[in-house]
Scaffold this motif. Structure first.
Motif, PDB file in Angstrom:
ATOM      1  N   VAL A   1      32.346  33.865  29.376  1.00  0.00           N
ATOM      2  CA  VAL A   1      31.773  35.047  30.440  1.00  0.00           C
ATOM      3  C   VAL A   1      32.644  35.686  30.860  1.00  0.00           C
ATOM      4  CG1 VAL A   1      30.514  35.477  32.496  1.00  0.00           C
ATOM      5  CG2 VAL A   1      29.815  33.259  30.958  1.00  0.00           C
ATOM      6  N   PRO A   2      32.746  37.189  30.509  1.00  0.00           N
ATOM      7  CA  PRO A   2      33.955  38.098  30.995  1.00  0.00           C
ATOM      8  C   PRO A   2      33.708  38.235  32.518  1.00  0.00           C
ATOM      9  CG  PRO A   2      32.285  39.178  29.819  1.00  0.00           C
ATOM     10  CD  PRO A   2      31.712  37.539  29.493  1.00  0.00           C
ATOM     11  N   VAL A   3      34.561  37.584  33.055  1.00  0.00           N
ATOM     12  CA  VAL A   3      34.230  37.435  34.543  1.00  0.00           C
ATOM     13  C   VAL A   3      35.271  38.687  35.308  1.00  0.00           C
ATOM     14  CG1 VAL A   3      34.712  36.232  36.826  1.00  0.00           C
ATOM     15  CG2 VAL A   3      33.897  34.939  34.899  1.00  0.00           C
ATOM     16  N   VAL A   4      34.458  39.679  35.910  1.00  0.00           N
ATOM     17  CA  VAL A   4      35.239  40.728  36.416  1.00  0.00           C
ATOM     18  C   VAL A   4      35.165  40.634  37.921  1.00  0.00           C
ATOM     19  CG1 VAL A   4      34.881  42.346  34.480  1.00  0.00           C
ATOM     20  CG2 VAL A   4      32.962  42.197  36.211  1.00  0.00           C
ATOM     21  N   TYR A   5      34.150  40.003  38.488  1.00  0.00           N
ATOM     22  CA  TYR A   5      33.869  39.811  40.036  1.00  0.00           C
ATOM     23  C   TYR A   5      34.602  38.499  40.454  1.00  0.00           C
ATOM     24  CZ  TYR A   5      31.672  39.257  44.362  1.00  0.00           C
ATOM     25  OH  TYR A   5      31.450  38.953  45.804  1.00  0.00           O
TER      26      TYR A   5
END
Length: 389
Positions: free
Chosen positions: A221-225
């Motif tokens: 999962v591309p975590v940005v938060y």
């Protein structure tokens, strides 16, 4: 007269969007035509070369009021006056050069002749008197009260609008509306922080049913938060994806800029449009699926009802079949009995015929014997009589 007829038609059509204001179409038109005519006479090209008046201003005035009324379901008469005055100032005052010219416009726009009926005007004056007294003012005449009323509108009416700094018409709008820069307060905003993007996305999807108890997030999962819980829920994953997609636009812009391509400004407006489009599409697809599910459920219910009817008919048929078999068995028994009885009757008939034939023979034999006996007696009878004598 022609302006009143033309824009009276426009205003009656415009006020259809707010039904409770339909009765004010004619007073609104008269006020617009009167103020336009007064401004046209007051400011001429001899004073300034750009003081040119044409019915285009009236059309823009009506269009501006319509754009303000279009998203509303209802509006008070006072609200209509505010919109009317705001659009008039925007169109007619912003072009003026001298302060006294602007003051003239403000003074003459205070009065909208015939906008309020007698009862409504009396009620308005009563409310204005109560409001002015709260501020420590002692206003008695209707003119003073109405001037205080319009002053309150001009003082309290604030309009906030946003424009994306893109090439799609911003320069043209700025050039045709110089008051955007010399009469307004400008705030230039950049993009929101990652935390703000996430919170806004979460809030805007709060009423959307995104919760899934059986959701299993993918391995990567591309975590940005940065505060995203692990593992995230389905709703949290969706909102995180909003932020991720929005931030990838910056990377796309950078790539285009390196290749000399055309870039575009990325603003929170795009992010909100993205979320609203997702919510709209989600609701549309959900509604389509619910309609399909409802259709299938109705079909399945019809099938269940048909199966139940068939089962009831089969049960009834089974009962009737058993009853028919019992009746057939009873009928066969009666038929066999009848055949047996008929056979017995035939046998008895034959026996009776045989007996009758035997009786005939016996009767014939008896008759013959009787004749012989009588004949013998007739011969013996004389001898018996002699013996008796």
């Amino acid at each position: 007269m022609s302006l009143g007829q033309i824009y009276g038609t426009f205003n009656r059509a415009m006020l259809r969007v707010v039904p409770n204001l339909r009765a004010y179409a004619d007073p609104l038109t008269n006020a617009m035509v009167e103020f336009y005519t007064m401004s046209q006479s007051r400011f001429t090209v001899d004073m300034q070369p750009h003081y040119i008046y044409s019915p285009r201003e009236m059309t823009r005035w009506v269009r501006g009021i319509y754009e303000a009324l279009k998203p509303l379901e209802s509006l008070s008469v006072e609200g209509l006056v505010r919109v009317w005055a705001h659009e008039a100032l925007r169109l007619f005052q912003d072009r003026l050069v001298l302060d006294e010219e602007r003051a003239w416009t403000e003074e003459n726009i205070d009065t909208v002749p015939g906008l309020f009926e007698a009862d409504e005007f009396t009620t308005l004056m009563t409310q204005c008197k109560e409001g002015s007294q709260k501020e420590g003012l002692m206003l008695d005449s209707s003119e003073e009260l109405y001037k205080w009323f319009t002053h309150q509108i001009m003082r309290n009416l604030h309009v906030v609008f946003t424009m994306n700094p893109s090439s799609e018409g911003l320069k043209d709008r700025a050039a045709t509306s110089p008051a955007l820069f010399n009469r307004c307060v400008l705030n230039w905003f950049g993009d929101w922080s990652t935390d703000a993007l996430y919170q806004v996305g979460y809030e805007f999807t709060n009423k959307v049913d995104l919760d899934k108890s059986d959701y299993i997030p993918p391995d990567r999962v591309p975590v940005v938060y940065p505060d995203l819980p692990m593992p995230p829920t389905h709703r949290q994953s969706i909102v995180n994806a909003f932020v991720y997609v929005h931030q990838t636009l910056y990377q796309a812009n950078t790539s285009l800029q390196k290749r000399g391509g055309r870039t575009m400004a990325i603003t929170p407006r795009h992010y909100l449009d993205f979320i609203n489009h997702y919510v709209k599409l989600y609701n549309e697809k959900r509604q389509d699926l619910e309609e399909q599910q409802l259709h299938l459920n109705v079909g399945l219910q019809k099938i269940r009802e048909t199966v139940e009817q068939v089962e009831e008919l089969q049960a009834s048929l089974s009962i009737k079949k058993n009853e028919l078999e019992q009746k057939n068995t009873l009928a066969n028994q009666k038929l066999k009995q009848m055949v047996h009885d008929q056979q017995e009757a035939e046998k008895k008939k034959i026996t009776s015929q045989e007996i009758q034939e035997a009786l005939k023979v016996q009767t014939h034999d008896i008759a013959q014997k009787k004749d012989i006996v009588l004949n013998d007696l007739s011969k013996v009878e004389p001898a018996v009589k002699e013996a008796q004598q």
